[in-house]
Design an enzyme around this catalytic site. Structure first.
Site: not given
Ligand SMILES: Nc1nc2c(c(=O)[nH]1)N[C@@H](CN(C=O)c1ccc(C(=O)N[C@@H](CCC(=O)O)C(=O)O)cc1)CN2
Ligand SMILES: NCC(=O)N[C@@H]1O[C@H](COP(=O)([O-])[O-])[C@@H](O)[C@H]1O
Length: 199
Positions: A15-16, A88, A105, A107
């Site tokens: 959560g930074s 996630l 979001n 990334h």
């Molecule tokens: N509808 C959307 N939901 C989310 C998005 C988005 O763009 N559209 N962004 C993600 C954040 N993210 C990248 O920025 C991201 C996060 C997680 C995954 C992923 O592969 N997750 C795994 C599950 C991981 C777990 O449960 O620990 C999976 O889906 O198998 C990819 C990209 C947030 N939501």
């Molecule tokens: N694809 C999604 C993803 O990878 N997000 C990334 O998770 C980290 C969360 O850090 P935080 O918990 O310290 O804010 C951040 O680096 C963010 O960009």
């Protein structure tokens, strides 16, 4: 007296970013962080939210994906904007539809490269280094039904040194995230009064 623009932050980890966002909006005249929701019950973001006096919810996976419970909860709490800060789970279509163009979001890479399912946290930095990229960075974007597919709002770059480890790169990325994410959110709210009609 205008109603404030109420924000909910979704996060799964330390959560930074959420912390920097809560700090940025702590005494903001227009925006208030009202809720932090996490997919993990021991996530560090929950303690950070409590430090700021922000209410927290630990998400139930089945309810999140199979019901409208959380859409109704967010609407009952008068949430106007949702921020994903290291969240996630894929946001399901009912929530995307209920908050069209009001979910943002961050990334930790320069989309469209290094995005999609499986591309989160250190997996992203490992892939960038494996590919011997000379630069990486952050992308802040609107959220639609696919992963990492929505309209880009902002990107910033950093150099990747040949000697960088994934942790080294993560450190550089976090600096960019903390520097830009709160301000990009602030500007988006200010530049879209029709979406946040109380401004
Ligand atoms: N509808 C959307 N939901 C989310 C998005 C988005 O763009 N559209 N962004 C993600 C954040 N993210 C990248 O920025 C991201 C996060 C997680 C995954 C992923 O592969 N997750 C795994 C599950 C991981 C777990 O449960 O620990 C999976 O889906 O198998 C990819 C990209 C947030 N939501
Ligand atoms: N694809 C999604 C993803 O990878 N997000 C990334 O998770 C980290 C969360 O850090 P935080 O918990 O310290 O804010 C951040 O680096 C963010 O960009």
């Amino acid at each position: 007296m205008h109603k404030k623009t109420n924000m909910a932050i979704f996060a799964s980890g330390a959560g930074s970013n959420a912390e920097k966002i809560m700090e940025h909006f702590k005494n903001h005249p227009i925006v208030a962080v009202k809720l932090v929701l996490s997919s993990k019950k021991n996530a560090g973001v929950l303690q950070k939210a409590e430090k700021f006096g922000v209410d927290t919810i630990i998400l139930d996976k089945n309810n999140f994906f199979d019901t409208n419970i959380y859409v109704k909860e967010l609407q009952a709490k008068d949430i106007d904007i949702i921020i994903l800060a290291g969240f996630l789970w894929k946001v399901p279509s009912n929530l995307v539809a209920a908050f069209q163009n009001r979910i943002i979001n961050i990334h930790p890479a320069l989309l469209p490269k290094y995005g999609g399912k499986g591309m989160y946290g250190h997996f992203v930095h490992e892939a960038v280094i494996q590919a011997k990229e000379k630069e990486s960075g952050i992308t802040i974007h609107l959220v639609d039904e696919a992963y990492d597919h929505g309209k880009h709002l902002f990107q910033a770059k950093c150099a990747v040194a040949p000697t960088d480890t994934p942790d080294d790169l993560a450190g550089k990325i976090h600096i960019l995230e903390h520097q830009y994410f709160p301000t990009v959110i602030d500007n988006y709210i200010e530049e879209h009064p029709a979406l946040f009609s109380n401004i």
